[in-house]
Design a protein around this motif. Structure first.
Motif, PDB file in Angstrom:
ATOM      1  N   SER A 289      56.389  58.297  48.473  1.00 49.28           N
ATOM      2  CA  SER A 289      56.076  57.710  47.162  1.00 49.28           C
ATOM      3  C   SER A 289      55.268  56.417  47.301  1.00 49.28           C
ATOM      4  CB  SER A 289      57.355  57.432  46.374  1.00 49.28           C
ATOM      5  OG  SER A 289      58.105  56.409  47.018  1.00 49.28           O
ATOM      6  N   GLN A 290      55.185  55.885  48.500  1.00 52.76           N
ATOM      7  CA  GLN A 290      54.427  54.652  48.731  1.00 52.76           C
ATOM      8  C   GLN A 290      52.942  55.002  48.917  1.00 52.76           C
ATOM      9  OE1 GLN A 290      56.104  51.758  48.445  1.00 52.76           O
ATOM     10  NE2 GLN A 290      57.883  53.052  48.070  1.00 52.76           N
ATOM     11  N   ARG A 291      52.065  54.306  48.214  1.00 53.81           N
ATOM     12  CA  ARG A 291      50.627  54.619  48.265  1.00 53.81           C
ATOM     13  C   ARG A 291      50.045  54.584  49.667  1.00 53.81           C
ATOM     14  NH1 ARG A 291      47.958  51.035  43.742  1.00 53.81           N
ATOM     15  NH2 ARG A 291      48.713  49.584  45.278  1.00 53.81           N
ATOM     16  N   GLU A 292      50.521  53.643  50.492  1.00 53.53           N
ATOM     17  CA  GLU A 292      49.930  53.497  51.824  1.00 53.53           C
ATOM     18  C   GLU A 292      50.393  54.561  52.809  1.00 53.53           C
ATOM     19  OE1 GLU A 292      53.577  50.762  51.913  1.00 53.53           O
ATOM     20  OE2 GLU A 292      52.112  51.405  50.447  1.00 53.53           O
ATOM     21  N   VAL A 293      51.434  55.323  52.479  1.00 57.10           N
ATOM     22  CA  VAL A 293      51.940  56.359  53.390  1.00 57.10           C
ATOM     23  C   VAL A 293      51.120  57.624  53.178  1.00 57.10           C
ATOM     24  CG1 VAL A 293      53.908  57.799  54.023  1.00 57.10           C
ATOM     25  CG2 VAL A 293      54.240  55.364  53.523  1.00 57.10           C
ATOM     26  N   ALA A 294      50.332  57.986  54.194  1.00 55.28           N
ATOM     27  CA  ALA A 294      49.468  59.156  54.116  1.00 55.28           C
ATOM     28  C   ALA A 294      50.196  60.430  54.528  1.00 55.28           C
ATOM     29  CB  ALA A 294      48.242  58.953  55.012  1.00 55.28           C
ATOM     30  N   ARG A 295      51.160  60.302  55.465  1.00 55.26           N
ATOM     31  CA  ARG A 295      51.828  61.493  55.985  1.00 55.26           C
ATOM     32  C   ARG A 295      53.147  61.102  56.612  1.00 55.26           C
ATOM     33  NH1 ARG A 295      52.298  63.933  60.736  1.00 55.26           N
ATOM     34  NH2 ARG A 295      50.997  62.468  61.844  1.00 55.26           N
TER      35      ARG A 295
END
Length: 163
Positions: free
Chosen positions: A132-138
């Motif tokens: 749910s965090q924008r910076e987490v891509a995968r």
């Protein structure tokens, strides 16, 4: 990187004993390594001040605390910029499920060791706290079947030829 500290055989034996049982008394340590209790206390104090001993830790069994499922989460953060890394690290460290956090090289930026109650709790954690965090891509999840403690960690032995 911190400089290494010169340790003699008595220091190494004290560290070995404390790593195996950090609750060992100075009197028992001193008897085991063959020095006076006051000398042992001085040595342990020096090892603390020099940063060799970082602290003492209480180990808990996550399963006995209702968190019987452990996993390793490989996390890729994009963009991988300093202004995002600090808040990300602090948020993950504050999660009660987080046991350890590693910043890595390679395709994944972080490895997070977590302990949760069950698969539903793991799914909630991954979705609500990571993806749910924008910076987490995968996020890639690996379940841990079994774990062993290793150690004690001691400096490498001096070469036999003394060099």
């Amino acid at each position: 990187m911190a400089d290494s500290v010169a340790l003699d055989p008595i220091d190494l034996q004290i560290l070995r004993l404390l790593q195996n049982d950090a609750r060992t008394t100075y009197r028992d340590l001193a008897a085991e390594v063959g020095v006076a209790p006051s000398t042992c206390l001085d040595r342990v104090t020096r090892l603390r001040r020099s940063g060799v001993i970082l602290g003492h830790r209480l180990s808990l069994d996550p399963a006995r605390l209702g968190r019987g499922l452990q996993a390793l989460l490989s996390v890729q953060v994009r963009p991988h910029r300093r202004e995002l890394i600090g808040p990300f690290v602090e948020r993950i460290r504050a999660l009660p499920e987080s046991l350890a956090l590693f910043h890595l090289t390679g395709p994944d930026d972080y490895l997070v060791h977590v302990a949760v109650t069950d698969m539903a709790d793991l799914q909630r954690l991954v979705i609500d706290e990571f993806t749910s965090q924008r910076e987490v891509a995968r996020v890639e999840t690996r379940l841990i079947f079994q774990q062993w403690e290793c150690g004690p960690l001691l400096p490498p032995a001096a070469p036999a030829d003394g060099k």
